[in-house]
Design a protein around this motif. Structure first.
Motif, PDB file in Angstrom:
ATOM      1  N   ALA A 144       8.199   1.888   2.613  1.00 13.40           N
ATOM      2  CA  ALA A 144       7.574   1.698   1.303  1.00 13.40           C
ATOM      3  C   ALA A 144       7.378   3.029   0.591  1.00 13.40           C
ATOM      4  O   ALA A 144       7.624   3.136  -0.616  1.00 13.40           O
ATOM      5  CB  ALA A 144       6.231   0.992   1.463  1.00 13.40           C
ATOM      6  N   VAL A 145       6.935   4.052   1.326  1.00 14.66           N
ATOM      7  CA  VAL A 145       6.762   5.367   0.714  1.00 14.66           C
ATOM      8  C   VAL A 145       8.105   5.907   0.227  1.00 14.66           C
ATOM      9  O   VAL A 145       8.210   6.456  -0.877  1.00 14.66           O
ATOM     10  CB  VAL A 145       6.110   6.342   1.713  1.00 14.66           C
ATOM     11  CG1 VAL A 145       6.102   7.762   1.157  1.00 14.66           C
ATOM     12  CG2 VAL A 145       4.682   5.902   2.037  1.00 14.66           C
ATOM     13  N   ALA A 146       9.153   5.741   1.043  1.00 11.69           N
ATOM     14  CA  ALA A 146      10.489   6.183   0.631  1.00 11.69           C
ATOM     15  C   ALA A 146      10.980   5.388  -0.573  1.00 11.69           C
ATOM     16  O   ALA A 146      11.595   5.943  -1.494  1.00 11.69           O
ATOM     17  CB  ALA A 146      11.473   6.048   1.798  1.00 11.69           C
ATOM     18  N   ASN A 147      10.723   4.088  -0.578  1.00 13.39           N
ATOM     19  CA  ASN A 147      11.093   3.231  -1.712  1.00 13.39           C
ATOM     20  C   ASN A 147      10.413   3.708  -2.985  1.00 13.39           C
ATOM     21  O   ASN A 147      11.051   3.860  -4.035  1.00 13.39           O
ATOM     22  CB  ASN A 147      10.689   1.788  -1.387  1.00 13.39           C
ATOM     23  CG  ASN A 147      11.131   0.796  -2.448  1.00 13.39           C
ATOM     24  OD1 ASN A 147      11.661   1.159  -3.498  1.00 13.39           O
ATOM     25  ND2 ASN A 147      10.910  -0.467  -2.184  1.00 13.39           N
ATOM     26  N   VAL A 175       0.620   4.169  -3.016  1.00 21.64           N
ATOM     27  CA  VAL A 175       0.251   5.536  -2.666  1.00 21.64           C
ATOM     28  C   VAL A 175       1.450   6.465  -2.732  1.00 21.64           C
ATOM     29  O   VAL A 175       1.347   7.624  -3.133  1.00 21.64           O
ATOM     30  CB  VAL A 175      -0.377   5.569  -1.257  1.00 21.64           C
ATOM     31  CG1 VAL A 175      -0.656   7.005  -0.819  1.00 21.64           C
ATOM     32  CG2 VAL A 175      -1.662   4.753  -1.231  1.00 21.64           C
ATOM     33  N   GLY A 176       2.604   5.940  -2.351  1.00 16.14           N
ATOM     34  CA  GLY A 176       3.787   6.785  -2.226  1.00 16.14           C
ATOM     35  C   GLY A 176       4.344   7.322  -3.518  1.00 16.14           C
ATOM     36  O   GLY A 176       4.810   8.471  -3.563  1.00 16.14           O
ATOM     37  N   ALA A 177       4.310   6.534  -4.593  1.00 17.41           N
ATOM     38  CA  ALA A 177       4.977   6.945  -5.834  1.00 17.41           C
ATOM     39  C   ALA A 177       4.466   8.279  -6.363  1.00 17.41           C
ATOM     40  O   ALA A 177       5.242   9.233  -6.519  1.00 17.41           O
ATOM     41  CB  ALA A 177       4.846   5.850  -6.891  1.00 17.41           C
ATOM     42  N   PRO A 178       3.169   8.425  -6.649  1.00 21.07           N
ATOM     43  CA  PRO A 178       2.721   9.718  -7.176  1.00 21.07           C
ATOM     44  C   PRO A 178       2.733  10.825  -6.133  1.00 21.07           C
ATOM     45  O   PRO A 178       3.075  11.968  -6.441  1.00 21.07           O
ATOM     46  CB  PRO A 178       1.292   9.419  -7.662  1.00 21.07           C
ATOM     47  CG  PRO A 178       0.863   8.225  -6.905  1.00 21.07           C
ATOM     48  CD  PRO A 178       2.088   7.431  -6.619  1.00 21.07           C
ATOM     49  N   LEU A 179       2.369  10.488  -4.889  1.00 24.79           N
ATOM     50  CA  LEU A 179       2.274  11.521  -3.860  1.00 24.79           C
ATOM     51  C   LEU A 179       3.637  12.136  -3.566  1.00 24.79           C
ATOM     52  O   LEU A 179       3.799  13.366  -3.568  1.00 24.79           O
ATOM     53  CB  LEU A 179       1.679  10.917  -2.580  1.00 24.79           C
ATOM     54  CG  LEU A 179       1.602  11.856  -1.368  1.00 24.79           C
ATOM     55  CD1 LEU A 179       0.707  13.046  -1.675  1.00 24.79           C
ATOM     56  CD2 LEU A 179       1.107  11.098  -0.138  1.00 24.79           C
ATOM     57  N   VAL A 180       4.632  11.295  -3.329  1.00 21.42           N
ATOM     58  CA  VAL A 180       5.949  11.811  -2.963  1.00 21.42           C
ATOM     59  C   VAL A 180       6.618  12.474  -4.160  1.00 21.42           C
ATOM     60  O   VAL A 180       7.338  13.463  -4.009  1.00 21.42           O
ATOM     61  CB  VAL A 180       6.829  10.678  -2.398  1.00 21.42           C
ATOM     62  CG1 VAL A 180       8.216  11.185  -2.044  1.00 21.42           C
ATOM     63  CG2 VAL A 180       6.181  10.073  -1.159  1.00 21.42           C
ATOM     64  N   ALA A 181       6.363  11.961  -5.362  1.00 22.02           N
ATOM     65  CA  ALA A 181       6.949  12.592  -6.546  1.00 22.02           C
ATOM     66  C   ALA A 181       6.427  14.017  -6.720  1.00 22.02           C
ATOM     67  O   ALA A 181       7.176  14.925  -7.101  1.00 22.02           O
ATOM     68  CB  ALA A 181       6.643  11.763  -7.791  1.00 22.02           C
ATOM     69  N   VAL A 182       5.147  14.225  -6.449  1.00 22.86           N
ATOM     70  CA  VAL A 182       4.585  15.581  -6.528  1.00 22.86           C
ATOM     71  C   VAL A 182       5.226  16.486  -5.491  1.00 22.86           C
ATOM     72  O   VAL A 182       5.607  17.631  -5.774  1.00 22.86           O
ATOM     73  CB  VAL A 182       3.052  15.538  -6.335  1.00 22.86           C
ATOM     74  CG1 VAL A 182       2.495  16.950  -6.125  1.00 22.86           C
ATOM     75  CG2 VAL A 182       2.389  14.890  -7.534  1.00 22.86           C
ATOM     76  N   LEU A 183       5.381  15.981  -4.269  1.00 21.53           N
ATOM     77  CA  LEU A 183       5.965  16.786  -3.202  1.00 21.53           C
ATOM     78  C   LEU A 183       7.436  17.104  -3.462  1.00 21.53           C
ATOM     79  O   LEU A 183       7.942  18.145  -3.023  1.00 21.53           O
ATOM     80  CB  LEU A 183       5.830  16.051  -1.861  1.00 21.53           C
ATOM     81  CG  LEU A 183       4.400  15.846  -1.345  1.00 21.53           C
ATOM     82  CD1 LEU A 183       4.412  15.023  -0.063  1.00 21.53           C
ATOM     83  CD2 LEU A 183       3.714  17.187  -1.115  1.00 21.53           C
ATOM     84  N   ILE A 204       0.839  -1.203   0.000  1.00 22.39           N
ATOM     85  CA  ILE A 204       0.000   0.000   0.000  1.00 22.39           C
ATOM     86  C   ILE A 204       0.872   1.251   0.000  1.00 22.39           C
ATOM     87  O   ILE A 204       0.602   2.222  -0.712  1.00 22.39           O
ATOM     88  CB  ILE A 204      -0.946  -0.014   1.218  1.00 22.39           C
ATOM     89  CG1 ILE A 204      -1.964  -1.148   1.074  1.00 22.39           C
ATOM     90  CG2 ILE A 204      -1.662   1.327   1.368  1.00 22.39           C
ATOM     91  CD1 ILE A 204      -2.781  -1.396   2.316  1.00 22.39           C
ATOM     92  N   GLY A 205       1.914   1.242   0.804  1.00 25.19           N
ATOM     93  CA  GLY A 205       2.829   2.383   0.841  1.00 25.19           C
ATOM     94  C   GLY A 205       3.477   2.646  -0.502  1.00 25.19           C
ATOM     95  O   GLY A 205       3.667   3.804  -0.902  1.00 25.19           O
TER      96      GLY A 205
END
Length: 392
Positions: A102-105, A53-61, A49-50
């Motif tokens: 996972a979000v960092a990955n 969700v993480g790929a697009p969200l963190v890339a935008v940030l 799940i991380g």
């Protein structure tokens, strides 16, 4: 290929090991933290799940940060999450570290996919991506079995520490070899966030993302449930399971290496030739899984074809998302992770079908068949540069 690219691949290797290593560590984690094995299994879902969700969200940030700073932050957060996880005394803390990791990955992979192609000339982008993605292939060959062995010898916490330590050379390589790039919010000529998000309305981009997700779902659906095939259909002992994983991983490394040399010049040929072979291979594996003399060669071939086709399609995602220079890697990562998450869920249902242990293999064949039905009418999208519209 430049040295920083290989150091980025080391980080991808560490992250791939982390993603898949829990399969051999769950009983030890459950016993140590006083939770049922089923509860410990939720750590795998947390990571998936991380990642999604993480790929697009963190890339935008991170789009207004420099490439170097973004990669460094992601790899250090990933390292810290594993260090905290290694000393966790309660399950909720360990669960939280898996989500953070996972979000960092996902953020690292999204930025690294985009950064990798900037480190090489335009005609070597496919090879650069192959080097980067080979880290995932090597994780299945050495990282996961090595992590399981280390966990058996020294406990699951030692495996978490080992993953954290593997990221340190990558952090040094980022500092020394990755160009800063994309400094600040006002980079001349860079599209706005709205324009980059609007790329997702382009049918050719959506097509290659769908194809990449389908092929990846087929790959990880069968890979996740390879153990029942080895111990059930083939009738081999449990110690043959890591051997089968290594054979599949060796094939995947060979496939991504060969595809890296072809995807720049002949991506359509990789799809046109590799697709039917991959399609034929899954039912062949299902029918011949009971014969060990056929099982292991077929595992090598399917690993090679799966990663050759999958890496080529991911390279096409980056080509088609050229109008979203800071989010292209996130789109490619989202396609990868959507397949990696959906494939095992569908394969679990197939495992309970009348086909039994072979159910996931038949399902993988169906997923590849669906991908080819979509791909062949639109083959021109896969053969050249960025397409302006879908072929009629």
């Amino acid at each position: 290929m430049p040295l920083p690219l290989y150091l980025l691949a080391v980080a991808v290797f560490a992250m791939g090991t982390s993603e898949f290593m829990l399969a051999g560590l769950l009983p030890d984690i459950a016993s140590d933290l006083g939770v049922p094995v089923g509860t410990a299994g939720s750590l795998t879902s947390a990571f998936a799940i991380g990642m999604i969700v993480g790929a697009p969200l963190v890339a935008v940030l991170a789009r207004n940060r420099s490439t170097r700073a973004g990669l460094l932050v992601f790899v250090l957060v990933f390292t810290a999450a594993h260090a905290v996880g290694a000393v966790a005394t309660g399950f909720p803390v360990l669960f939280a570290t898996r989500v953070v990791a996972a979000v960092a990955n996902a953020g690292f992979l999204a930025v690294a996919l985009t950064a990798a192609v900037t480190l090489v000339p335009p005609d070597r982008k496919g090879r650069a991506l192959a080097v980067l993605l080979s880290g995932t292939a090597l994780a299945t060959i050495a990282g996961v079995p090595g992590g399981a062995a280390l966990g058996a010898l020294l406990g699951w916490r030692a495996t978490f520490w080992a993953v954290a330590l593997l990221c340190l050379p990558a952090a040094l390589g980022i500092l020394r070899g990755v160009p800063a790039g994309r400094e600040g919010a006002g980079v001349a000529g860079r599209p706005s966030l709205r324009a980059e998000l609007a790329e997702l309305t382009r049918p050719p981009l959506l097509l290659v993302m769908l194809l990449g997700a389908l092929v990846n779902a087929a790959t990880f659906g069968s890979l996740t449930f390879l153990a029942p095939v080895v111990t059930g259909s083939a009738g081999l002992g449990e110690w043959w399971v890591p051997v089968a994983l290594v054979v599949f991983g060796a094939g995947s490394f060979a496939g991504v290496t060969v595809a890296g040399r072809l995807s720049d010049r002949r991506p359509g040929r990789v799809v046109a030739l590799g697709g039917p072979l991959l399609l034929a291979g899954w039912p062949a594996l299902a029918l011949l899984a009971g014969e060990p003399i056929a099982l292991f060669p077929l595992l090598f071939v399917q690993g090679a074809l799966s990663f050759a086709l999958g890496s080529t399609l991911i390279a096409r995602v980056l080509h088609e998302a050229a109008g979203a220079p800071t989010l292209a890697g996130a789109y490619a990562t989202a396609a990868l992770n959507a397949g990696a998450a959906a494939g095992p869920v569908a394969a679990a249902a197939a495992l309970g079908s009348p086909a039994g242990e072979s159910g996931p293999l038949w399902l993988s064949g169906l997923l590849v068949a669906l991908a080819l039905l979509v791909a062949y009418p639109a083959l021109p999208v896969l053969t050249g540069g960025r397409s302006s519209e879908m072929p009629g």
